[in-house]
Enzyme design. Sequence first.
Site, PDB file in Angstrom:
ATOM      1  N   ASP A  68       0.804  -1.222   0.000  1.00 56.57           N
ATOM      2  CA  ASP A  68       0.000   0.000   0.000  1.00 56.57           C
ATOM      3  C   ASP A  68       0.840   1.276   0.000  1.00 56.57           C
ATOM      4  O   ASP A  68       0.438   2.300   0.544  1.00 56.57           O
ATOM      5  CB  ASP A  68      -0.984   0.010   1.185  1.00 56.57           C
ATOM      6  CG  ASP A  68      -1.833  -1.248   1.213  1.00 56.57           C
ATOM      7  OD1 ASP A  68      -2.157  -1.754   0.124  1.00 56.57           O
ATOM      8  OD2 ASP A  68      -2.161  -1.728   2.309  1.00 56.57           O
ATOM      9  N   HIS A  93      -4.812  -1.882  -5.608  1.00 55.81           N
ATOM     10  CA  HIS A  93      -4.042  -0.739  -6.091  1.00 55.81           C
ATOM     11  C   HIS A  93      -4.996   0.377  -6.514  1.00 55.81           C
ATOM     12  O   HIS A  93      -5.851   0.180  -7.374  1.00 55.81           O
ATOM     13  CB  HIS A  93      -3.155  -1.160  -7.271  1.00 55.81           C
ATOM     14  CG  HIS A  93      -2.100  -2.167  -6.873  1.00 55.81           C
ATOM     15  ND1 HIS A  93      -1.211  -2.696  -7.754  1.00 55.81           N
ATOM     16  CD2 HIS A  93      -1.807  -2.704  -5.666  1.00 55.81           C
ATOM     17  CE1 HIS A  93      -0.409  -3.518  -7.106  1.00 55.81           C
ATOM     18  NE2 HIS A  93      -0.750  -3.559  -5.843  1.00 55.81           N
TER      19      HIS A  93
HETATM   20  P1  GDP Z   1      -0.752   0.186  -3.511  1.00 55.96           P
HETATM   21  O1  GDP Z   1      -1.335  -1.081  -2.991  1.00 55.96           O
HETATM   22  O2  GDP Z   1       0.732   0.271  -3.269  1.00 55.96           O
HETATM   23  O3  GDP Z   1      -1.102   0.470  -4.939  1.00 55.96           O
HETATM   24  O4  GDP Z   1      -1.381   1.355  -2.635  1.00 55.96           O
HETATM   25  P2  GDP Z   1      -2.951   1.551  -2.239  1.00 55.96           P
HETATM   26  O5  GDP Z   1      -3.676   2.052  -3.420  1.00 55.96           O
HETATM   27  O6  GDP Z   1      -3.465   0.327  -1.573  1.00 55.96           O
HETATM   28  O7  GDP Z   1      -2.819   2.641  -1.093  1.00 55.96           O
HETATM   29  C1  GDP Z   1      -2.234   3.891  -1.330  1.00 55.96           C
HETATM   30  C2  GDP Z   1      -3.253   4.994  -0.995  1.00 55.96           C
HETATM   31  O8  GDP Z   1      -2.592   6.229  -1.030  1.00 55.96           O
HETATM   32  C3  GDP Z   1      -4.377   5.082  -1.994  1.00 55.96           C
HETATM   33  O9  GDP Z   1      -5.520   5.538  -1.326  1.00 55.96           O
HETATM   34  C4  GDP Z   1      -3.865   6.141  -2.977  1.00 55.96           C
HETATM   35  O10 GDP Z   1      -4.920   6.817  -3.648  1.00 55.96           O
HETATM   36  C5  GDP Z   1      -3.146   7.054  -2.043  1.00 55.96           C
HETATM   37  N1  GDP Z   1      -1.998   7.786  -2.607  1.00 55.96           N
HETATM   38  C6  GDP Z   1      -1.007   7.337  -3.424  1.00 55.96           C
HETATM   39  N2  GDP Z   1      -0.066   8.285  -3.596  1.00 55.96           N
HETATM   40  C7  GDP Z   1      -0.470   9.364  -2.880  1.00 55.96           C
HETATM   41  C8  GDP Z   1       0.104  10.657  -2.613  1.00 55.96           C
HETATM   42  O11 GDP Z   1       1.192  11.015  -3.079  1.00 55.96           O
HETATM   43  N3  GDP Z   1      -0.619  11.486  -1.783  1.00 55.96           N
HETATM   44  C9  GDP Z   1      -1.809  11.134  -1.228  1.00 55.96           C
HETATM   45  N4  GDP Z   1      -2.436  11.985  -0.442  1.00 55.96           N
HETATM   46  N5  GDP Z   1      -2.368   9.923  -1.465  1.00 55.96           N
HETATM   47  C10 GDP Z   1      -1.694   9.055  -2.248  1.00 55.96           C
HETATM   48  P1  IMO Z   2      -0.883  -4.282  -2.108  1.00 54.81           P
HETATM   49  O1  IMO Z   2      -0.463  -4.856  -3.440  1.00 54.81           O
HETATM   50  C1  IMO Z   2      -1.028  -4.668   2.243  1.00 54.81           C
HETATM   51  C2  IMO Z   2      -1.115  -8.710   3.902  1.00 54.81           C
HETATM   52  C3  IMO Z   2      -2.424  -9.032   4.603  1.00 54.81           C
HETATM   53  C4  IMO Z   2      -1.906  -9.986   5.678  1.00 54.81           C
HETATM   54  C5  IMO Z   2      -0.807 -10.758   4.936  1.00 54.81           C
HETATM   55  C6  IMO Z   2      -1.245 -12.117   4.402  1.00 54.81           C
HETATM   56  O2  IMO Z   2      -2.187  -3.583  -2.149  1.00 54.81           O
HETATM   57  O3  IMO Z   2       0.232  -3.496  -1.519  1.00 54.81           O
HETATM   58  P2  IMO Z   2      -2.864 -12.783   2.390  1.00 54.81           P
HETATM   59  O4  IMO Z   2      -4.347 -12.603   2.240  1.00 54.81           O
HETATM   60  O5  IMO Z   2      -2.065 -12.161   1.296  1.00 54.81           O
HETATM   61  O6  IMO Z   2      -2.474 -14.220   2.646  1.00 54.81           O
HETATM   62  O7  IMO Z   2      -2.509 -12.002   3.764  1.00 54.81           O
HETATM   63  O8  IMO Z   2      -0.414  -9.937   3.856  1.00 54.81           O
HETATM   64  N1  IMO Z   2      -1.258  -8.220   2.509  1.00 54.81           N
HETATM   65  C7  IMO Z   2      -1.195  -6.932   2.154  1.00 54.81           C
HETATM   66  N2  IMO Z   2      -1.088  -5.826   2.911  1.00 54.81           N
HETATM   67  N3  IMO Z   2      -1.089  -4.549   0.905  1.00 54.81           N
HETATM   68  C8  IMO Z   2      -1.184  -5.648   0.133  1.00 54.81           C
HETATM   69  O9  IMO Z   2      -1.141  -5.590  -1.208  1.00 54.81           O
HETATM   70  C9  IMO Z   2      -1.288  -6.922   0.755  1.00 54.81           C
HETATM   71  N4  IMO Z   2      -1.422  -8.182   0.318  1.00 54.81           N
HETATM   72  C10 IMO Z   2      -1.389  -8.974   1.397  1.00 54.81           C
HETATM   73  O10 IMO Z   2      -3.018  -7.888   5.151  1.00 54.81           O
HETATM   74  O11 IMO Z   2      -1.309  -9.272   6.718  1.00 54.81           O
HETATM   75 MG    MG Z   3      -2.849  -1.706  -1.723  1.00 55.21          MG
END
Ligand code: GDP
Ligand code: IMO
Ligand code: MG
Length: 411
Positions: A13, A41
Amino acid sequence: MTVTAVIGSQWGDEGKGKVVDYLAEHVDYVARFNGGNNAGHTVINEFGTFKIHLVPSGIFAKNVIGLIGGGVVIDPRVLIEEIEMLNKAHVGVDGRLWISPRSHLIMPYHKILDGLYEQAKGEGATGTTLRGIGPVFADKVSYNGIRWSDFTSDAFESRLKVQMELKNKIIIALDGQALKYNEVRDLYRSYYEKVKPYIQELFSLVQAGLKAGKNFLLEQAMGTFLDTDWGTYPFVTAWAGDPPRYITSVVGVTKAYTTRVGAGPLPSEIHDTSTEVYEQFAEVAATTGRIRRVGWLDLEIVRTAVLLSGVTELCLTKLDVLSGLKDIQVCVGYKLNGKDVTYVDVDSYGLDKVELVYKTIKGWKEDISKAKNFDDLPAEAKDYVTLIEEAVDVPVKWIGVGPEREATIRR
Ligand code: GDP
Ligand code: IMO
Ligand code: MG
């Protein structure tokens, strides 16, 4: 030809989805190569706001060909919904999204077993997404998996029959509800009919692309510290890697603070949920809707990720979220029993015991979400970026100042 891998330097994330969407403009292929629909994502661009679980986040760039590699595990229902959702939003994925026939399918029993194992582990549960990820990867490496290619012969039915007999025995032993073979078979046959037009062996496609000097973006799911070997095992997830020979750069995506979903160590965690900082950092998980745990930026973690994956440049995301804090804490190292230790010196349980060495940085008041250039940033924000660069010894090439694609500073 360029091959850029985008990896998460923390516990997932970090903002990989946004970064891949941003970088996709200049590439020909974007490939997801690991994980499954446990990933979430977030992409915000001219098409709208999306939480994507399987399709590469670079698919929004019109000329991009999206690939889902053999290392990805797929829940067909989630994939079908995602394709329909993207087509409805006029992203148009047909004819430019290809899925490896080698990728494994998440079956209903994987999801049931995921839940039953978590329950059985009680206090020691991993806090999985309950998407069946651990069990499907376990089946893959123990030769019990089902792949898309199995539908082209009678392998699907014969393999499913054996697996369902085995899995139903385990499910019943753990007080779960047994599944019916005919129902699962028919459901998955109907999924296959829908996904079939997108299945294609990727080998020649990728080889031809490399030969023609095309540009590739490799999108990692999860983060470095969820890796089963190098992460905080057993509080990790499962994946398979890619051969690195052609990779020309590795972009590490680093959140300006730290978050983690599920159980396991988070050394710089902020435990007091009533504090202003906690509220400022708190996020809702894109896949499960759980509240993410939060902490200060941990440079020992980022430094380790940079070394493990050979990161060549960083994209620092969410710098805007720090605006308004009087002081910002940054963890610059660990100590155990008075001695300096690094991440790799301890295991997950040891990590809970390390003492963190913090540096306090002066914060900034200004809203930076409209900043377009590095020089638009307040001096304190620039200092924060410089501190990170010096600590991990790679340049910060992009800075995220908002969730939208355009809210990105390029240096
Ligand atoms: P990922 O799993 O690595 O793709 O990340 P996620 O989408 O799960 O979580 C990242 C969160 O941060 C999402 O809600 C994005 O919209 C937000 N985000 C990403 N880059 C930025 C940034 O530079 N600033 C802010 N405020 N939010 C961001
Ligand atoms: P992105 O791609 C954050 C974490 C789960 C749990 C552990 C195992 O969005 O960054 P699973 O269901 O994969 O067997 O759970 O891994 N986990 C993540 N946490 N971002 C992710 O993906 C995750 N994918 C799995 O929360 O702790
Ligand atoms: Mg994510």
